[in-house]
Design a protein around this motif. Structure first.
Motif, PDB file in Angstrom:
ATOM      1  N   SER A 124       0.903  -1.291   0.033  1.00 41.88           N
ATOM      2  CA  SER A 124       0.201   0.031   0.030  1.00 41.88           C
ATOM      3  C   SER A 124       0.836   1.300  -0.015  1.00 41.88           C
ATOM      4  O   SER A 124       1.952   1.150   0.078  1.00 41.88           O
ATOM      5  N   ASP A 125       0.259   2.348  -0.061  1.00 44.01           N
ATOM      6  CA  ASP A 125       0.774   3.664  -0.311  1.00 44.01           C
ATOM      7  C   ASP A 125       0.426   4.421   0.952  1.00 44.01           C
ATOM      8  O   ASP A 125       0.631   5.795   1.026  1.00 44.01           O
ATOM      9  N   LEU A 126       0.121   3.723   2.156  1.00 43.45           N
ATOM     10  CA  LEU A 126      -0.125   4.449   3.381  1.00 43.45           C
ATOM     11  C   LEU A 126       1.031   5.034   4.045  1.00 43.45           C
ATOM     12  O   LEU A 126       2.436   4.436   3.688  1.00 43.45           O
ATOM     13  N   GLU A 127       0.867   6.003   4.694  1.00 40.85           N
ATOM     14  CA  GLU A 127       1.878   6.817   5.134  1.00 40.85           C
ATOM     15  C   GLU A 127       2.743   6.041   6.309  1.00 40.85           C
ATOM     16  O   GLU A 127       2.113   5.288   7.047  1.00 40.85           O
ATOM     17  N   ARG A 128       4.260   5.902   6.179  1.00 40.61           N
ATOM     18  CA  ARG A 128       4.960   5.623   7.094  1.00 40.61           C
ATOM     19  C   ARG A 128       5.877   6.804   7.935  1.00 40.61           C
ATOM     20  O   ARG A 128       6.465   7.337   6.899  1.00 40.61           O
ATOM     21  N   GLU A 129       5.587   6.886   9.075  1.00 39.41           N
ATOM     22  CA  GLU A 129       6.254   8.139   9.696  1.00 39.41           C
ATOM     23  C   GLU A 129       7.489   7.688  10.538  1.00 39.41           C
ATOM     24  O   GLU A 129       7.514   6.436  11.261  1.00 39.41           O
ATOM     25  N   TYR A 130       8.671   8.259  10.445  1.00 38.57           N
ATOM     26  CA  TYR A 130       9.890   8.029  11.021  1.00 38.57           C
ATOM     27  C   TYR A 130      10.545   8.975  11.891  1.00 38.57           C
ATOM     28  O   TYR A 130      10.352  10.082  11.325  1.00 38.57           O
ATOM     29  N   ARG A 216      10.565   3.761  13.520  1.00 33.04           N
ATOM     30  CA  ARG A 216       9.173   4.008  12.783  1.00 33.04           C
ATOM     31  C   ARG A 216       8.108   4.068  14.075  1.00 33.04           C
ATOM     32  O   ARG A 216       7.797   3.196  14.839  1.00 33.04           O
ATOM     33  N   VAL A 217       7.528   5.241  13.962  1.00 37.02           N
ATOM     34  CA  VAL A 217       6.569   5.698  14.863  1.00 37.02           C
ATOM     35  C   VAL A 217       5.032   5.538  14.652  1.00 37.02           C
ATOM     36  O   VAL A 217       4.181   5.508  15.438  1.00 37.02           O
ATOM     37  N   ALA A 218       4.803   5.442  13.233  1.00 40.05           N
ATOM     38  CA  ALA A 218       3.401   5.411  12.702  1.00 40.05           C
ATOM     39  C   ALA A 218       3.078   4.843  11.368  1.00 40.05           C
ATOM     40  O   ALA A 218       4.166   4.870  10.619  1.00 40.05           O
TER      41      ALA A 218
END
Length: 262
Positions: A124-130, A216-218
């Motif tokens: 998917s292109d769901l957001e990954r937050e780091y 990775r936090v989200a």
């Protein structure tokens, strides 16, 4: 999906145990006995173990795990290093992980007993937050690449030593912010929509900015919040609902249209 994954997702057997059953000739698809490891399962096929048909599960279970540094995201390791499943209850041994975090990275990892769900989330292109800490000062050239994307003919800096992936194309970052710059280090918060092999380590490595810390936090609507390292939790009811809407976008759209008509 591989046959051993299908068996693990719909029975109490692990993928390794499923491989043993296959090698012993105890598994068949339809009327054909399967003995070759790596056999692919085709949607709608009937699978039997010792003559008993496997009933495909309609629901799925998903958890969030806070991976610490020093663990391998794998079911086993030939070198005897600690893997994530050493910290998880035995009931999760057959779960699939969504993407990977490398040995030196920490943070949010999703695991599920549905290979189909894992594959959908991973691609998917769901957001990954780091949160990223690099050695060096981040200048305008790097910011420009974050805004516009980057095609790197040689993206091996920051990659695993045995990588076979040399070149890489990086999509524009969805968002980024410099959190602090102190001494020789820069700390950033970045949001991307892909999960390529060591993507952030390769991106900053291209600019000779080695990543010293990566967390990775989200992932999508999921967040670590106060979940401590080495701990896990089930998805909440609202998180399950959001995931099912993501997996069934047409059904979600129909709900919205029905509400609009009222």
């Amino acid at each position: 999906m591989r046959l051993n994954q299908y068996i693990a997702a719909n029975t109490n057997y692990s993928r390794r145990a499923a491989d043993e059953l296959i090698k012993e000739g105890k598994v068949r698809i339809g009327n054909s006995v399967v003995t070759e490891l790596g056999t692919q399962y085709k949607e709608g096929s009937s699978v039997y173990i010792n003559g008993r048909k496997i009933t495909q599960k309609n629901g799925f279970t998903a958890i969030v795990y806070h991976k610490p540094k020093g663990q391998i995201v794998s079911h086993s390791d030939e070198r005897g290093r600690e893997v994530i499943f050493d910290s998880l209850p035995n009931g999760f041994k057959h779960f699939c992980f969504v993407g990977r975090l490398d040995y030196a990275s920490s943070g949010l990892l999703i695991l599920t007993d549905s290979p189909k769900v894992a594959h959908a989330l991973e691609k998917s292109d769901l957001e990954r937050e780091y949160y990223v800490k690099v050695k060096g000062q981040v200048g305008e050239v790097v910011f420009e690449a974050m805004r516009n994307g980057l095609k790197a003919a040689d993206a091996t800096k920051g990659a695993h030593a045995k990588t076979k992936i040399k070149s890489m194309e990086f999509a524009p970052f969805l968002a980024f912010k410099v959190v602090s710059q102190s001494g020789p280090y820069t700390r950033l918060r970045v949001i991307i929509k892909e999960g390529q092999n060591r993507e952030l380590r390769r991106f900053f490595g291209y600019f000779d900015l080695p990543v010293m810390d990566l967390k990775r936090v989200a992932f999508g609507s999921l967040s670590l919040d106060t979940l401590k390292e080495g701990k896990w939790r089930y998805f909440s009811a609202s998180e399950y609902s959001a995931l099912k809407d993501f997996l069934n976008p047409k059904k979600d759209a129909q709900k919205t249209q029905t509400k609009d008509k009222k």
